[in-house]
Scaffold this motif. Structure first.
Motif, PDB file in Angstrom:
ATOM      1  N   MET A   1       0.817  -1.194   0.000  1.00 23.03           N
ATOM      2  CA  MET A   1       0.000   0.000   0.000  1.00 23.03           C
ATOM      3  C   MET A   1       0.867   1.267   0.000  1.00 23.03           C
ATOM      4  SD  MET A   1      -3.146   0.655  -0.122  1.00 23.03           S
ATOM      5  CE  MET A   1      -4.302   1.936   0.073  1.00 23.03           C
ATOM      6  N   MET A   2       2.039   1.197   0.652  1.00 22.08           N
ATOM      7  CA  MET A   2       2.918   2.365   0.714  1.00 22.08           C
ATOM      8  C   MET A   2       3.384   2.792  -0.680  1.00 22.08           C
ATOM      9  SD  MET A   2       3.245   3.506   3.732  1.00 22.08           S
ATOM     10  CE  MET A   2       4.803   4.361   3.847  1.00 22.08           C
ATOM     11  N   GLY A   3       3.643   1.821  -1.547  1.00 25.63           N
ATOM     12  CA  GLY A   3       4.095   2.144  -2.899  1.00 25.63           C
ATOM     13  C   GLY A   3       3.045   2.896  -3.683  1.00 25.63           C
ATOM     14  N   LEU A   4       1.789   2.506  -3.507  1.00 26.37           N
ATOM     15  CA  LEU A   4       0.690   3.172  -4.207  1.00 26.37           C
ATOM     16  C   LEU A   4       0.517   4.600  -3.698  1.00 26.37           C
ATOM     17  CD1 LEU A   4      -1.607   2.960  -6.240  1.00 26.37           C
ATOM     18  CD2 LEU A   4      -3.057   2.078  -4.411  1.00 26.37           C
ATOM     19  N   GLU A   5       0.611   4.792  -2.380  1.00 25.15           N
ATOM     20  CA  GLU A   5       0.492   6.139  -1.819  1.00 25.15           C
ATOM     21  C   GLU A   5       1.618   7.035  -2.315  1.00 25.15           C
ATOM     22  OE1 GLU A   5       0.373   5.826   2.406  1.00 25.15           O
ATOM     23  OE2 GLU A   5      -1.499   4.666   2.388  1.00 25.15           O
ATOM     24  N   ARG A   6       2.808   6.491  -2.379  1.00 24.62           N
ATOM     25  CA  ARG A   6       3.967   7.257  -2.855  1.00 24.62           C
ATOM     26  C   ARG A   6       3.780   7.640  -4.324  1.00 24.62           C
ATOM     27  NH1 ARG A   6       8.972   4.049  -2.016  1.00 24.62           N
ATOM     28  NH2 ARG A   6       8.519   4.418   0.164  1.00 24.62           N
ATOM     29  N   LEU A   7       3.257   6.703  -5.121  1.00 20.33           N
ATOM     30  CA  LEU A   7       3.010   6.965  -6.542  1.00 20.33           C
ATOM     31  C   LEU A   7       1.983   8.074  -6.712  1.00 20.33           C
ATOM     32  CD1 LEU A   7       3.388   6.173  -9.538  1.00 20.33           C
ATOM     33  CD2 LEU A   7       1.511   4.572  -9.220  1.00 20.33           C
ATOM     34  N   VAL A   8       0.895   8.008  -5.933  1.00 22.38           N
ATOM     35  CA  VAL A   8      -0.153   9.027  -6.034  1.00 22.38           C
ATOM     36  C   VAL A   8       0.403  10.383  -5.619  1.00 22.38           C
ATOM     37  CG1 VAL A   8      -2.364   9.789  -5.055  1.00 22.38           C
ATOM     38  CG2 VAL A   8      -2.064   7.410  -5.744  1.00 22.38           C
ATOM     39  N   LEU A   9       1.162  10.431  -4.541  1.00 19.14           N
ATOM     40  CA  LEU A   9       1.749  11.683  -4.079  1.00 19.14           C
ATOM     41  C   LEU A   9       2.711  12.251  -5.120  1.00 19.14           C
ATOM     42  CD1 LEU A   9       2.011  13.707  -1.755  1.00 19.14           C
ATOM     43  CD2 LEU A   9       3.882  12.315  -0.896  1.00 19.14           C
ATOM     44  N   ASN A  10       3.516  11.383  -5.734  1.00 20.05           N
ATOM     45  CA  ASN A  10       4.467  11.804  -6.757  1.00 20.05           C
ATOM     46  C   ASN A  10       3.733  12.390  -7.964  1.00 20.05           C
ATOM     47  OD1 ASN A  10       6.817  12.210  -8.131  1.00 20.05           O
ATOM     48  ND2 ASN A  10       7.248  10.059  -8.509  1.00 20.05           N
TER      49      ASN A  10
END
Length: 64
Positions: free
Chosen positions: A1-10
């Motif tokens: 889930m952390m990877g998806l949040e980081r992608l969305v933030l990026n």
């Protein structure tokens, strides 16, 4: 889930950066008087800090 949040933030930051209007002015070159003023402000600040330290009762100062 952390990877998806980081992608969305990026992606969000990239989109917001792309939508930000570009600066439409040129950088102002500093004149000689502006340089002198900057140097004198820095000198005044340095003198003020030095006097503050010298007047502090915590610090020992030596007379030369």
């Amino acid at each position: 889930m952390m990877g998806l949040e980081r992608l969305v933030l990026n992606l969000k930051t990239k989109v917001l950066k792309a939508l930000k209007p570009k600066k439409l002015y040129d950088k102002v070159e500093k004149s000689e008087s502006m340089r002198v003023e900057i140097r004198s402000k820095k000198a005044r600040k340095l003198i003020e800090e030095t006097l503050k330290i010298a007047d502090s009762p915590k610090n020992k100062s030596y007379a030369f």
